[in-house]
Design an enzyme around this catalytic site. Sequence first.
Site, PDB file in Angstrom:
ATOM      1  N   ASP A   1      30.382  19.866  77.859  1.00  0.00           N
ATOM      2  CA  ASP A   1      31.900  19.784  78.172  1.00  0.00           C
ATOM      3  C   ASP A   1      32.863  20.566  77.635  1.00  0.00           C
ATOM      4  O   ASP A   1      34.208  21.312  77.669  1.00  0.00           O
ATOM      5  CB  ASP A   1      32.883  18.167  77.481  1.00  0.00           C
TER       6      ASP A   1
ATOM      7  N   ASP B   1      24.853  17.584  76.006  1.00  0.00           N
ATOM      8  CA  ASP B   1      25.497  17.968  74.865  1.00  0.00           C
ATOM      9  C   ASP B   1      26.102  16.558  74.173  1.00  0.00           C
ATOM     10  O   ASP B   1      25.599  15.491  75.123  1.00  0.00           O
ATOM     11  CB  ASP B   1      27.389  18.664  75.266  1.00  0.00           C
TER      12      ASP B   1
ATOM     13  N   ASP C   1      29.034  15.750  71.606  1.00  0.00           N
ATOM     14  CA  ASP C   1      29.989  15.539  71.612  1.00  0.00           C
ATOM     15  C   ASP C   1      31.136  16.081  72.571  1.00  0.00           C
ATOM     16  O   ASP C   1      31.179  16.703  73.457  1.00  0.00           O
ATOM     17  CB  ASP C   1      31.036  16.115  70.427  1.00  0.00           C
TER      18      ASP C   1
END
Length: 361
Positions: A300, A108, A110
Site C-alpha cells: 500500500d 507488505d 502495515d
Amino acid sequence: MASHAKSGLKAFTVPVSNPTAAQKPPAAPGNILYPRKRLLSQNLEINGVTRINAWVDSMRASSPTHLKSTPSLAEDQSSWMLHHPSALQMFEQIIDASKGKQIVMFLDYDGTLSPIVDDPDRAFMSDKMRVTVGNLAECFPTAIVSGRCRDKVYKFVRLAELYYAGSHGMDIKGPEKGSKHKKASESVLCQPASEFLPMIDEVYKQLVEKTKSTPGAMVENNKFCLSVHYRCVEEKKWSELAQQVKSVVKEYPKLRLTQGRKVLEIRPTIKWDKGKALEFLLESLGFANCTDVFPVYIGDDRTDEDAFKILRDRGQGFGILVSKFPKDTNASYSLQEPDEVMDFLQRLVDWKKLLQGNPEC
C-alpha cells in the site's frame, strides 16, 4: 550467489533479471499511470533546495483522507479503477496468467496485512489474517517485505515458515522452520547496510531529542532505517517537524530522506530497496532467470513502488496496490483494504487446494 559452507548462509548479490526471456502477463485494462504532481512521487531532497512548505504539501498529500467527495474526484476514481481493476474481480484472469508457473507471494505488512493505526506499536494483524497467511505459505513461497524492523514484524506475524525482509528489504532472513519451499539446509541472510548501523543509532538518538518538543511525533528505530511518524501530530505542527528532521539528516550525506504514509523515512543511500529485496528472494528460491515464475507483490505504500516496477520491468507477475484512493502506481491491480487482501489470499489458497485435489497444499 555464493554459499558459505560453515555458516550455511548465502552471500547477497543483486540478481540480474532477464526481462527479454520472460513472457509478459496480460496487462490490466489501460495499464497506465495515474497522473499526479511530480513533487509527490520524488524523494524529498535534504540539500536545502526544497522548501519546508513543499515538504508539508507532500506530507499532506500522503493522507488522502483529506480529500473531499466531489464529482471530479468520483470521476477520477472511476477512471483509475479502469486502469487498476480490483484483483478480486479479475481473479480468473490472474489465475489464467499464472498457469504453468510457480506463484511466489510478497506481502507488505502495515496497511496490507494490518490496518493503519495511530500507534505503530499496536498495528496488530487479526487472527483470521494470520491463519490465512499461514495457509498461503503452505501453498506458495511467501515473504513479508516491510519498512519495519524484521524482528518487530516477526513478532506481529508470528509465522516461522515465512521469509521476512525488514528495513525496506535491508534485513532479510529465511524461514526458521516448516517451509516446504526452503532450499535444503541453506539459510538465507542478507544485510547489505550493516556498516550503517552505528550511524543509524546515532541519528536515532538525535531525532528523538530533536522531535520531543513536537507532541505526537514518534521516532521508530527499524535497525537499518528510521521512521518518524507524524500520524498523531497536529497538521499545523508538520512544518516544524519537517524542519527538525531535516536539520538532523542534512548532516549525514550517506543517509537519504523519503516519505511514506504519514511517515518520514531515513535510509542509507545504498542502491537497495523493496525491489532489490524481491529480486534477492527470487534468486534465493532459484527463480533468478526463470520464465516459469509468477511473483505477486501486494503493498500500500510508496516504498512498494520499487517492487511493482521491478515486476513490470521483468515482465513477470504483477503488483497489487492496496488503496481506496487513486494513486500514481506501477501496480496492475488494486484492492481497497486489508480485508480485501485477506479475501484475495484466501481465494488463492482455495484455488490451489482445488487444483491439487488436496485439503492441504
